[in-house]
Design an enzyme around this catalytic site. Structure first.
Site, PDB file in Angstrom:
ATOM      1  N   CYS A  71       0.871  -1.172   0.000  1.00 42.60           N
ATOM      2  CA  CYS A  71       0.000   0.000   0.000  1.00 42.60           C
ATOM      3  C   CYS A  71       0.908   1.221   0.000  1.00 42.60           C
ATOM      4  O   CYS A  71       1.595   1.484   0.996  1.00 42.60           O
ATOM      5  CB  CYS A  71      -0.910  -0.013   1.220  1.00 42.60           C
ATOM      6  SG  CYS A  71      -1.947   1.462   1.345  1.00 42.60           S
ATOM      7  N   CYS A 207      -5.053   5.927  -3.762  1.00 42.90           N
ATOM      8  CA  CYS A 207      -4.383   4.620  -3.700  1.00 42.90           C
ATOM      9  C   CYS A 207      -2.974   4.826  -4.238  1.00 42.90           C
ATOM     10  O   CYS A 207      -2.804   5.152  -5.417  1.00 42.90           O
ATOM     11  CB  CYS A 207      -5.137   3.582  -4.523  1.00 42.90           C
ATOM     12  SG  CYS A 207      -4.274   1.991  -4.682  1.00 42.90           S
TER      13      CYS A 207
END
Length: 270
Positions: A71, A207
């Site tokens: 991530c 993201c």
């Protein structure tokens, strides 16, 4: 600790000696915006093994409790926490992730640069959004992405419904990015706008790996393998560079709150 990177938000859970039993139910409760703290995911901070080549391991979980490989926004918040808590001096250090070791560099202005590793374009596929098929490139940034450049304004898409995708190509699910090119030749390379539907979460404000995949996809559509671009997301802006053997992502990392979990609440979720 609660933090966000371009409004992609996380619960940071220090567990330096790897003592917590972080179950799916506990992750789901922590991330629930009514009964928990509310977040897109959980970043558990654990000391890494000596053999890893890093001092810290980022154990990242999606809001539904599933384990994710990487991530990018979370990595920035993770790094900012380590410096803020006094576990690392400001500057460059290595963090272990399920997608391999990543070098991070914290800056005095609160931003963080991540070495994201290679962004590998592995093929083409189609995302089904609002009943239409939108072509894009499959990009591996340690986790799977289907990044689709489109002339349709990304703000017009309904992402309350999960986009369809080819399960044979993405057997473990995929993050889907929808991308508009704002300016192909801005002062910092290109300028893109992106929305994203993250597997295990839904639409998020940003993201990090998705912004890297978006730039890689945009470049691939031009027959290029290197370049850079700013990427506007719902939660702000980041800067991405794609190089022959790696990629970097620079953006803000904000810590907004700290506290303690109630033990009876935590134990009841066992």
């Amino acid at each position: 600790m609660k933090g966000h990177g371009t409004e992609n938000d996380f619960v940071v859970l220090p567990d330096l000696d790897d003592q917590l039993d972080l179950t799916v139910a506990r992750v789901q409760a922590l991330c629930d915006r009514q009964r928990g703290l509310g977040a897109d995911g959980v970043l558990r901070v654990v000391r890494a093994g000596v053999e890893s080549g890093a001092e810290w391991f980022m154990d990242y979980r999606n809001a539904d409790g599933s384990i994710a490989e990487m991530c990018g926004n979370g990595l920035r918040v993770f790094a900012r926490y380590l410096v803020d808590a006094g576990h690392q001096p400001q500057g460059s250090f290595v963090v272990a992730t399920r997608a391999g070791n990543k070098t991070v560099t914290t800056h005095p202005d609160g931003s963080v640069t991540n070495d994201m590793g290679p962004a590998r374009v592995t093929g083409t596929s189609i995302a089904a959004v609002d009943g239409a098929g939108i072509g894009g490139f499959a990009v591996d940034v340690g986790n799977p992405h289907l990044a689709c450049v489109t002339d349709v304004p990304v703000g017009s898409f309904d992402l309350t419904v999960p986009p369809g995708f080819d399960p044979a190509m993405f057997p473990h699910g995929v993050n889907v990015e929808l991308i508009n090119v704002i300016d192909p030749e801005s002062a910092r390379g290109g300028a893109l706008r992106m929305r994203v539907y993250e597997r295990g979460v839904g639409e998020t404000r940003s993201c990090g790996t998705g912004t890297v995949a978006s730039v890689a996809s945009w470049l691939a559509g031009q027959g290029r393998t290197t370049g850079s671009a700013t990427v506007d997301v719902l939660g702000g802006q980041v800067f991405v560079t794609i190089e022959p053997t790696t990629s970097t992502l620079t953006g803000p990392a904000v810590l907004v709150a700290r506290g303690e979990l109630d033990k009876s609440w935590w134990d009841a979720l066992a």
